[in-house]
Design a protein around this motif. Structure first.
Motif, PDB file in Angstrom:
ATOM      1  N   PHE A 218       0.859  -1.181   0.000  1.00 10.85           N
ATOM      2  CA  PHE A 218       0.000   0.000   0.000  1.00 10.85           C
ATOM      3  C   PHE A 218       0.894   1.229   0.000  1.00 10.85           C
ATOM      4  N   PRO A 219       0.420   2.338  -0.606  1.00 13.71           N
ATOM      5  CA  PRO A 219      -0.909   2.535  -1.176  1.00 13.71           C
ATOM      6  C   PRO A 219      -1.138   1.696  -2.429  1.00 13.71           C
ATOM      7  N   GLN A 220      -2.391   1.315  -2.639  1.00 14.94           N
ATOM      8  CA  GLN A 220      -2.798   0.603  -3.839  1.00 14.94           C
ATOM      9  C   GLN A 220      -3.124   1.617  -4.929  1.00 14.94           C
ATOM     10  N   PHE A 221      -2.698   1.315  -6.154  1.00 15.70           N
ATOM     11  CA  PHE A 221      -2.988   2.183  -7.299  1.00 15.70           C
ATOM     12  C   PHE A 221      -3.744   1.392  -8.356  1.00 15.70           C
ATOM     13  N   PHE A 222      -4.644   2.051  -9.061  1.00 20.25           N
ATOM     14  CA  PHE A 222      -5.352   1.418 -10.166  1.00 20.25           C
ATOM     15  C   PHE A 222      -5.988   2.496 -11.034  1.00 20.25           C
ATOM     16  N   LEU A 223      -6.248   2.139 -12.282  1.00 16.62           N
ATOM     17  CA  LEU A 223      -7.018   2.978 -13.189  1.00 16.62           C
ATOM     18  C   LEU A 223      -8.478   2.556 -13.104  1.00 16.62           C
ATOM     19  N   ARG A 224      -9.377   3.522 -12.948  1.00 16.81           N
ATOM     20  CA  ARG A 224     -10.808   3.225 -12.889  1.00 16.81           C
ATOM     21  C   ARG A 224     -11.485   3.737 -14.146  1.00 16.81           C
ATOM     22  N   PHE A 225     -12.201   2.846 -14.803  1.00 16.65           N
ATOM     23  CA  PHE A 225     -12.896   3.172 -16.046  1.00 16.65           C
ATOM     24  C   PHE A 225     -14.040   4.135 -15.786  1.00 16.65           C
ATOM     25  N   VAL A 226     -14.111   5.204 -16.583  1.00 13.49           N
ATOM     26  CA  VAL A 226     -15.195   6.186 -16.492  1.00 13.49           C
ATOM     27  C   VAL A 226     -15.958   6.143 -17.815  1.00 13.49           C
ATOM     28  N   PRO A 227     -16.971   5.277 -17.910  1.00  8.86           N
ATOM     29  CA  PRO A 227     -17.660   5.110 -19.197  1.00  8.86           C
ATOM     30  C   PRO A 227     -18.430   6.354 -19.601  1.00  8.86           C
ATOM     31  N   ARG A 228     -18.403   6.616 -20.868  1.00 12.25           N
ATOM     32  CA  ARG A 228     -19.203   7.700 -21.424  1.00 12.25           C
ATOM     33  C   ARG A 228     -20.564   7.169 -21.837  1.00 12.25           C
ATOM     34  N   PRO A 229     -21.534   8.051 -22.032  1.00 14.18           N
ATOM     35  CA  PRO A 229     -22.870   7.591 -22.446  1.00 14.18           C
ATOM     36  C   PRO A 229     -22.790   6.697 -23.682  1.00 14.18           C
ATOM     37  N   GLY A 230     -23.435   5.549 -23.602  1.00 13.29           N
ATOM     38  CA  GLY A 230     -23.446   4.622 -24.725  1.00 13.29           C
ATOM     39  C   GLY A 230     -22.395   3.536 -24.649  1.00 13.29           C
ATOM     40  N   GLN A 231     -21.397   3.697 -23.787  1.00 14.67           N
ATOM     41  CA  GLN A 231     -20.387   2.664 -23.656  1.00 14.67           C
ATOM     42  C   GLN A 231     -20.913   1.523 -22.785  1.00 14.67           C
ATOM     43  N   ALA A 232     -20.754   0.308 -23.260  1.00 21.27           N
ATOM     44  CA  ALA A 232     -21.253  -0.862 -22.540  1.00 21.27           C
ATOM     45  C   ALA A 232     -20.357  -1.152 -21.347  1.00 21.27           C
ATOM     46  N   VAL A 233     -20.992  -1.399 -20.202  1.00 25.46           N
ATOM     47  CA  VAL A 233     -20.267  -1.784 -18.996  1.00 25.46           C
ATOM     48  C   VAL A 233     -21.027  -2.932 -18.327  1.00 25.46           C
ATOM     49  N   PRO A 234     -20.323  -3.785 -17.577  1.00 24.58           N
ATOM     50  CA  PRO A 234     -21.018  -4.868 -16.877  1.00 24.58           C
ATOM     51  C   PRO A 234     -22.029  -4.309 -15.883  1.00 24.58           C
ATOM     52  N   ARG A 235     -23.086  -5.079 -15.637  1.00 21.59           N
ATOM     53  CA  ARG A 235     -24.134  -4.652 -14.723  1.00 21.59           C
ATOM     54  C   ARG A 235     -24.173  -5.539 -13.489  1.00 21.59           C
ATOM     55  N   GLU A 236     -24.564  -4.942 -12.357  1.00 20.89           N
ATOM     56  CA  GLU A 236     -24.787  -5.705 -11.141  1.00 20.89           C
ATOM     57  C   GLU A 236     -26.114  -6.469 -11.262  1.00 20.89           C
ATOM     58  N   SER A 237     -26.340  -7.421 -10.369  1.00 17.78           N
ATOM     59  CA  SER A 237     -27.578  -8.194 -10.390  1.00 17.78           C
ATOM     60  C   SER A 237     -28.799  -7.313 -10.151  1.00 17.78           C
ATOM     61  N   ASP A 238     -28.589  -6.180  -9.439  1.00 14.73           N
ATOM     62  CA  ASP A 238     -29.709  -5.269  -9.184  1.00 14.73           C
ATOM     63  C   ASP A 238     -29.861  -4.207 -10.263  1.00 14.73           C
ATOM     64  N   GLY A 239     -29.065  -4.341 -11.338  1.00 12.35           N
ATOM     65  CA  GLY A 239     -29.152  -3.395 -12.440  1.00 12.35           C
ATOM     66  C   GLY A 239     -28.173  -2.256 -12.373  1.00 12.35           C
ATOM     67  N   GLY A 240     -27.481  -2.105 -11.250  1.00 13.48           N
ATOM     68  CA  GLY A 240     -26.494  -1.044 -11.113  1.00 13.48           C
ATOM     69  C   GLY A 240     -25.256  -1.298 -11.967  1.00 13.48           C
ATOM     70  N   VAL A 241     -24.488  -0.258 -12.204  1.00 16.05           N
ATOM     71  CA  VAL A 241     -23.280  -0.372 -13.026  1.00 16.05           C
ATOM     72  C   VAL A 241     -22.118  -0.888 -12.185  1.00 16.05           C
ATOM     73  N   SER A 242     -21.462  -1.930 -12.661  1.00 18.38           N
ATOM     74  CA  SER A 242     -20.268  -2.427 -11.984  1.00 18.38           C
ATOM     75  C   SER A 242     -19.099  -1.490 -12.266  1.00 18.38           C
ATOM     76  N   GLN A 243     -18.089  -1.561 -11.413  1.00 21.18           N
ATOM     77  CA  GLN A 243     -16.879  -0.779 -11.617  1.00 21.18           C
ATOM     78  C   GLN A 243     -15.833  -1.639 -12.327  1.00 21.18           C
ATOM     79  N   VAL A 244     -15.086  -1.020 -13.218  1.00 18.60           N
ATOM     80  CA  VAL A 244     -14.018  -1.711 -13.943  1.00 18.60           C
ATOM     81  C   VAL A 244     -12.699  -1.015 -13.632  1.00 18.60           C
ATOM     82  N   ILE A 245     -11.707  -1.794 -13.213  1.00 19.26           N
ATOM     83  CA  ILE A 245     -10.406  -1.227 -12.864  1.00 19.26           C
ATOM     84  C   ILE A 245      -9.292  -1.961 -13.602  1.00 19.26           C
TER      85      ILE A 245
END
Length: 349
Positions: A218-245
């Motif tokens: 630590f510290p832990q470092f990562f890039l976090r995806f910030v999708p723009r409108p229309g970009q496909a991203v994985p979804r949670e079971s409740d319909g929420g957007v998953s995070q991609v790192i």
């Protein structure tokens, strides 16, 4: 799943000033109130939050449902009472911190958190609010932050307000260098990276976050995806957007001899070399309520933020809102990150 994986997942919502939840106008409200308690005489401004159950520090940054404060003037006068009025019925999680150094700013994403020398609870308190009733609960600030947020800037030419372009399938090892920089905004200590192994489960061994048998620094470092409108991203079971790192690893060589695998040791550094791991991972909710990491077949192209998360749970990321200010000293905080197809270099603006 080991709860310490929260560090890698990073909880990408910010501790910004939340607004009261909306509800039907005739829904009866309740109250939450109590004393802010701590060691000795409290000095500084105390901020108090109500989060949804299971959200917020130390699990990670999150958007609070309600926010209130107790000013330093009131605390100095011996009045440490906080109060939330007009709270919708339901369960909440109570949390807060004492800004002992006066460098917290709830209007700025990366400054809306405790820093070096500030006080916070050992854990949040669960609160159940009933319609038309008041709940009395003390907020005890017993944990002092050793270090502030891991504030940084990326070193190198063209990194002040520009764009760093990376390929989704690099042909060679890609590295970045980051330099600790408090930007004149953080108080309580010199701007440094404090490198250590984290023992989140208290077993005396460093946490192995990715299950490869080697504890991470630590510290832990990562890039976090910030999708723009229309970009496909994985979804949670409740319909929420998953995070991609996309994880980044600290070059461990400068710290091996100091740390020696001991979770009680710590090294400090002005700069760190980071290596990009060419593997995107989906951060989702596990069946046990924790967080799970699932590899993706390809790294999504598009915009990213570069995140850092300390062993104490403090965070920083670039770009952030400080980069929008009209100050040359803060241009480094406007740096953007873009991942492109390996056969299509495009560093556009």
């Amino acid at each position: 799943m080991n709860s310490s994986r929260v560090a890698l997942c990073a909880c990408v919502l910010l501790l910004l000033g939340g607004c009261p939840q909306e509800g039907a106008p005739d829904t009866p409200r309740g109250r939450v109130e109590g004393q802010v308690a701590g060691p000795g005489v409290l000095q500084g401004d105390a901020y108090v939050f109500l989060f949804a159950p299971g959200e917020g520090p130390p699990q990670g940054p999150a958007i609070p449902r309600y926010v209130t404060a107790v000013s330093s003037l009131r605390l100095e006068a011996g009045d440490s009472r906080y109060r939330f009025s007009e709270v919708l019925p339901g369960p909440y999680r109570l949390w807060g911190f004492l800004d002992a150094n006066g460098d917290a700013d709830l209007s700025v994403d990366v400054l809306a958190q405790p820093g070096a020398g500030d006080w916070s609870p050992e854990a949040g308190g669960e609160v159940e609010v009933a319609a038309g009733e008041a709940v009395e609960q003390e907020l005890t600030l017993a944990r002092r932050m050793r270090h502030g947020p891991p504030a940084f800037r990326v070193a190198g030419e063209g990194t002040d307000g520009g764009v760093v372009t990376l390929e989704d399938a690099p042909l060679s090892l890609v590295s970045l260098s980051v330099e600790a920089d408090g930007l004149g905004l953080l108080r309580g200590e010199e701007a440094r990276f404090f490198v250590r192994l984290r023992d989140g489960d208290g077993d005396g061994d460093g946490d192995d976050l990715n299950g490869d048998g080697v504890p991470e620094l630590f510290p832990q470092f990562f890039l976090r995806f910030v999708p723009r409108p229309g970009q496909a991203v994985p979804r949670e079971s409740d319909g929420g957007v998953s995070q991609v790192i996309v994880p980044l690893l600290i070059n461990p060589l400068p710290f091996v001899s100091v740390l020696q695998g001991d979770v009680t040791r710590e090294a400090s550094a002005e700069s760190l070399q980071l290596f990009v791991v060419p593997q995107a991972q989906v951060v989702s909710v596990a069946p046990d309520g924790g967080q799970a990491l699932t590899p993706l077949g390809a790294i999504p192209v598009g915009e990213y933020q570069l995140w850092a998360l300390s062993a104490e749970g403090a965070f920083w990321y670039v770009p952030n809102v400080l980069g929008d200010r009209d100050s040359e000293a803060l241009r480094s905080q406007a740096l953007r990150f873009r991942i492109v197809r390996s056969d299509s270099r495009d560093g556009g603006g």
